[in-house]
Write an enzyme that holds these catalytic residues in place. Structure first.
Site, short mmCIF file in Angstrom:
data_model
loop_
_atom_site.label_atom_id
_atom_site.label_comp_id
_atom_site.label_asym_id
_atom_site.label_seq_id
_atom_site.Cartn_x
_atom_site.Cartn_y
_atom_site.Cartn_z
N GLY A 46 -4.87 25.13 12.68
CA GLY A 46 -4.02 24.92 11.52
C GLY A 46 -4.18 23.52 10.99
N GLN A 51 -1.98 15.95 6.40
CA GLN A 51 -2.97 15.47 7.38
C GLN A 51 -4.27 15.01 6.72
OE1 GLN A 51 -2.38 19.11 10.05
NE2 GLN A 51 -2.90 17.50 11.51
N CYS A 89 -2.58 18.73 18.22
CA CYS A 89 -2.60 18.49 16.77
C CYS A 89 -3.87 17.72 16.42
CB CYS A 89 -1.36 17.67 16.39
SG CYS A 89 -1.29 17.26 14.64
N LEU A 90 -4.50 18.09 15.31
CA LEU A 90 -5.73 17.39 14.91
C LEU A 90 -5.46 15.93 14.56
CD1 LEU A 90 -7.50 20.15 12.76
CD2 LEU A 90 -8.00 19.46 15.12
N HIS A 131 4.57 24.54 13.78
CA HIS A 131 3.91 23.23 13.87
C HIS A 131 3.48 22.73 12.49
CE1 HIS A 131 0.99 20.36 15.93
NE2 HIS A 131 0.57 20.36 14.68
N GLU A 132 2.80 23.60 11.74
CA GLU A 132 2.28 23.18 10.43
C GLU A 132 3.41 22.93 9.44
OE1 GLU A 132 -0.62 22.16 10.45
OE2 GLU A 132 -1.26 23.18 12.26
N HIS A 135 4.91 19.52 9.72
CA HIS A 135 4.14 18.45 9.07
C HIS A 135 4.61 18.23 7.62
CE1 HIS A 135 0.99 17.20 11.84
NE2 HIS A 135 0.62 18.43 12.09
#
Ligand code: NI
Length: 160
Positions: A46, A51, A89-90, A131-132, A135
């Site tokens: 995701g 991000q 997380c990226l 999670h997304e 953000h």
């Protein structure tokens, strides 16, 4: 399409609240294409627009490699149950944490044609949606994690 630079934890932009999308312009279509490409290239499941430095309420998710979701102005309208598990997380490469999330969520959003869509999921998909969406309000999993941030590639007793 292009790979975009992923902002890392500590970048102030990741703490900001994102704005609703009112129109899908060619620029936003490009952004979405780039987000998908950037997510796949980084082997993520995701990615949220902040991000890649864009404060708009857009996320892309693909937890199976077989079905991608593009969610514009997403909202969780139902959730139930609980799962406690590993999350990464990226924007925080090579680390992970243990986070409790609902085991089921239902999300409503708009697609690239600004048509309403509904996505429901359990387990990893539910986790990725939560999670997304976090953000988009400037939150990261580290704020919800149980215990310390962990290093990838290390065997932790409670993860065996
Ligand atoms: Ni993330």
């Amino acid at each position: 399409m292009a790979i975009r630079n992923i902002r890392e934890y500590g970048d102030e932009l990741l703490t900001k609240k994102c704005k609703e999308v009112t129109e899908v312009t060619p620029r936003i279509k490009d952004l979405i294409e780039d987000m998908l490409e950037t997510m796949y290239e980084a082997n993520g499941v995701g990615l949220a627009a902040p991000q890649v430095g864009i404060l708009k309420r857009i996320v892309v998710i693909d937890v199976t490699g077989a079905e991608s979701y593009i969610l514009i102005n997403p909202r969780i309208v139902e959730s139930s149950g609980e799962q406690v598990g590993v999350e990464g997380c990226l924007s925080l490469p090579d680390r992970h944490g243990i986070v409790a999330r609902p085991n089921y969520v239902k999300c409503v959003a708009l697609d690239v044609n600004m048509k309403p869509v509904e996505v429901e999921g359990t387990e990893l998909l539910a986790r990725a949606i939560c999670h997304e969406l976090d953000h988009l309000d400037g939150h990261m999993y580290v704020e919800k994690m149980e215990g310390e941030l962990r290093d990838n590639g290390v065997e932790y007793e409670d993860e065996k």
